[in-house]
Design an enzyme around this catalytic site. Sequence first.
Site, mmCIF file in Angstrom:
data_model
loop_
_atom_site.group_PDB
_atom_site.id
_atom_site.type_symbol
_atom_site.label_atom_id
_atom_site.label_comp_id
_atom_site.label_asym_id
_atom_site.label_seq_id
_atom_site.Cartn_x
_atom_site.Cartn_y
_atom_site.Cartn_z
ATOM 1 N N GLY A 177 2.534 -1.617 -12.083
ATOM 2 C CA GLY A 177 3.188 -2.915 -12.197
ATOM 3 C C GLY A 177 2.677 -3.770 -13.337
ATOM 4 C CB THR A 195 -6.321 -10.657 -9.667
ATOM 5 O OG1 THR A 195 -6.089 -10.479 -11.065
ATOM 6 C CG2 THR A 195 -5.957 -12.065 -9.267
ATOM 7 C CG LEU A 214 -3.823 -7.601 -17.761
ATOM 8 C CD1 LEU A 214 -2.555 -7.175 -17.030
ATOM 9 C CD2 LEU A 214 -3.515 -7.973 -19.198
ATOM 10 C CG PHE A 243 -1.775 -1.256 1.304
ATOM 11 C CD1 PHE A 243 -2.785 -1.518 0.395
ATOM 12 C CD2 PHE A 243 -1.501 -2.191 2.284
ATOM 13 C CE1 PHE A 243 -3.523 -2.696 0.479
ATOM 14 C CE2 PHE A 243 -2.227 -3.370 2.373
ATOM 15 C CZ PHE A 243 -3.234 -3.616 1.465
ATOM 16 N NE ARG A 264 -4.987 -6.931 -23.740
ATOM 17 C CZ ARG A 264 -5.457 -7.506 -24.849
ATOM 18 N NH1 ARG A 264 -6.303 -8.505 -24.757
ATOM 19 N NH2 ARG A 264 -5.067 -7.094 -26.028
ATOM 20 N N GLY A 276 -4.898 -1.027 -9.643
ATOM 21 C CA GLY A 276 -4.704 -1.280 -8.208
ATOM 22 C C GLY A 276 -5.297 -0.231 -7.294
ATOM 23 C CD GLU A 277 -1.978 3.506 -6.541
ATOM 24 O OE1 GLU A 277 -1.819 3.780 -7.748
ATOM 25 O OE2 GLU A 277 -1.216 3.907 -5.664
#
Lengths: 327, 730
Positions: free
Chosen positions: B512, B619, B615, B243, B613, B689-690
């Site tokens: 990432g 997740t 992936l 984080f 996209r 992610g964020e």
Amino acid sequence: MRPFDYQRADGLTHAGQLADADEAAYIAGGTNLLDLMKLQVETPRRLVDINKVGMREIEQTDDGGLRIGALATNTATASHDLVRRNYPVLARAILAGATQQLRNRATTGGNLCQRTRCYYFTNIDQPCNKREPGSGCGAIQGIARLHAILGTSSQCIATYPGDMAVALSALDAKVEIASESGERTVPVRDFHCLPGDTPWRDNVLEAGEIITSVVLPPPVAGRQSYRKVRERSSYAFALVSIASIVEMEGDMIARADLAFGGVAHIPWHDERLSNLLVGQAPDRKLFDKAADLLLEDAQGYGENDFKIPLARRTLHAVLSEATGVDQ
Amino acid sequence: MNIHVKQDEAAKECRLDDMKQGILGRDVSRPDGLPKVTGTAPYAAEYKIDGCLEGVIVTSTIVKGEVTNIDASSVLDMPGVEAVIDDPRLTARAAQGTAGEAPAQPARKVGYFGQPVAVVVARTFEEARDAAKHLKIEYRVEDDAIVDPEEADAEAQGDGTKMGDLAEAMNSARHSVDVVITTEGHNSAPMEPHAAIAEWDGDKLTVHASLQMLNYNISELADSLDLDEEKIRLIARYVGGGFGSKLGVSEETVAACVAAMELQRPVRVVMSRQQVFQCVMRRSETRQRLRLAADEDGKLIGFGHEARVSNLPGEEFAEPVLQSSEFLYRGENRLLELEVARIHRMTAGSVRAPGEAVGMPALEAAMDMLAEKVGIDPVELRLRNIPERHPAKDLPFTDHSLAECLTKGAEAFGWDKGPRKPMQKREGEWWIGTGMASAARVHNVSEAKARVTLKADGTALVETDMTDIGTGTYAILTQLAGEMLGLPVDKVLVDLGDTNHPRGPGSGGSWGAASIGSAVFVACEAVRKQVAEKAGVSENELSLSDGRVMNGATLTDLLDGADISAEGHYEPGAISEDYTASGFGAFFAEVRVNRYTGETRVNRMLGSFGFGRVLNAKTARSQCLGGVTWSIGLALTEGLKFDPRDGHLANCDLAEYHVPVNRDVPEVEILLLDGRDPLASAIQAKGVGELGMCGGAAAIANAIYNACGARVLDYPMTPDRVIAAMPENA
């Protein structure tokens, strides 16, 4: 963590003998003590493990009350048939506290003795009269969001953090205490101490004394509830909490036993509230009078000023729900 | 074989969509999931190393000044104590993300209460901790430290944006909002505390650490220790949440290395939970002024966002509050300014979506206020203000999905369109209301390298120093390589978190997946070329699935005992300068607010997100759920409490710093709008992610207002604040 010696007691007398040493402490569930030892807030030289001394039973008393052993876990108490049926305020208060994992370990006696969550008490790099007499109170003028508004002193504004004892106070339960010299009984309402000039003293237990059980009086009629106000809906200490047993007879209040958590160094009980409410017809004005009485000496310390109106509003919510008054 | 691709053009024809394995984008479970939940995946502190000593960090009890004496003799006689490490190489703080150089040294110079100053090393952890509590330290105190950001001087961060005349626009606007909104500080609160084990063999240092960006961390560590990078191997195969708090090399890692080098023994240093709160970087509190000026239709003619944040003197990082405000909405008269107050609290740095996490909740609450003034639906207000191009830089956008996220999200949530009024619905003691907000998070992509080996046994191996901090890196790289090489997931092994592997940018800033994913993609293309040669077809014609070439030959037959390996090197090129790239989304929330106690609970939430996209749908959804959870924390419960006198952090554990618990998080629906952004990366993906926490708190704030009429201007919206803002008749 300071090195310590660990002894397991196989009976109450044995426990007393083992604890008759310098800086000894009893350990039951350890959910509070071990945390404080890691932080070097508690530094016993000897731990006396009392988990094998019995005192786990929950059984009816001759007069129809209920005796809860000091080592009965919070989970066992909250899930006991008689507790759920006759003392729902107690079951709800216990379930409002901590987490399932902690409640599986925590015990009746240990819960009564748990220590404050004041940020300054648990940080040994900060002053705290409770932890280190004479060092000062960090919370006054500091971060005091969790802190008390009733019965504070210039030495300490910490709160008693628990939920269970708030319900026990509303129920007017008694604490049974044993020592080498005999036994005594103290009402829960007199068990905890206000900070005054001795903030290190949380309760009336003397050296060599141990809680053996808590006794609930025979069940009474009325509606029971435990209301806990907090920003996070679980695993958080109360900003304000109220345990209540309210009985109506027709349009009149026949019983109003109330105790308050999160507002003082003790589970707060004010007999005057019952006297004011009982025999009256419930309405908004009456609830305001009760709140005025409860809070007439309340004092905020900046960060916790909000607890004064919050306690008032929560009292309104509890009394409205219990009496069916729609505000 | 090394392949270098610099992306100067759009990846218009991306062969990923032509591949036949059919695993990319799907709900694929993490290969690291089972080892993690069964406890067999070792985290940094869990390696069993013979003779390992235990170090415990000692922290300062003054705010500002210098350690003048550390009396090692005060603890050396205690049981088990081996040494007191008091060394000029010990670091006072962690490195900021991507610093690539040593953070502040020496630890003896104190900048805040609770700063690491020394390390006590003993045979057991308990002995070390006991001794650490007894170490006698003398200080020279400087008593001029300011700890309150409102009392400190502030300096401008960058030039800001000034266009036209905002003050005049505010004066002449038909509708306007001018409001100050604050947010409190936050802690990353990862489950795994910061931890490291260092081993020194007299020449080489092997370090197991819990870090997010090994390629930068190895440079930071080498610089801190004054050692060549070649002499260090840094390993972080599993990281139990970062984080942002593990972006830069932190105090415990340097301390473990210094101790191991001095004592010639392996040393482990693990921060206590309290230290994770007190020493690890905080998110700065913010005070933000929003000024929105609109015409009669709600079209923005003026846009102002000024923010004040704080950090220690000398720290370059400033919470980038205005990051997405720069381009999210139109308005030809613009003023955006960020200033930093210099104070002596713990270091401020990257925490969960730095910038938008706090900037968007303020902006989106102000937008809600504007919608009410204009008298239109808040979704409609946003739709009317999406600019064609970056309003200040005049750059085109890459794939822009805000409008789609808003309309599809509203539809899925069952949003009642039209102007809104508070206090319309009550159930018993609870007011019920709904609110919405836009989401935006700038897209970053960075240089990355990865090696892909197609093995003679028909399996593939992916190697890079990239980390998986619980985000799903293992899963998506497995899928990418499997898709490109025609292998099922159980035939692909991904080996991460080791600086002996080719280097990537690490995990941070949501970059990432797009960065390292592109490097793996590039490497796979090179491997495919060689396979195609062997199969006697062109790469375009090569079709691989389930370990077979289209004509039926197996890969093992084709390889005939020889591995094929390629190192992919991806680098963002000219297009990253010429476009504005961002992930977008929309949040919708229904809350209930208790009319007596001001307690707020979220009934349900929906987030719709577009980030190119997808992936791995599973997740990606998990990432978004996590973001929504943090949004709830930011909105309702999380806030760091600093002592007003010495600036120390008071609520420094998970009991008193309130991250949301299960009971706070209701049913959350996530809509992933799968798309393609050829300008974002070689694999047409952007970061996710964020994104899930960039604005969500405002949907809750706006729902509170809609429920009970309380417009709370300070996050988190705790019961006391809600009560204070509640109208008399609520």
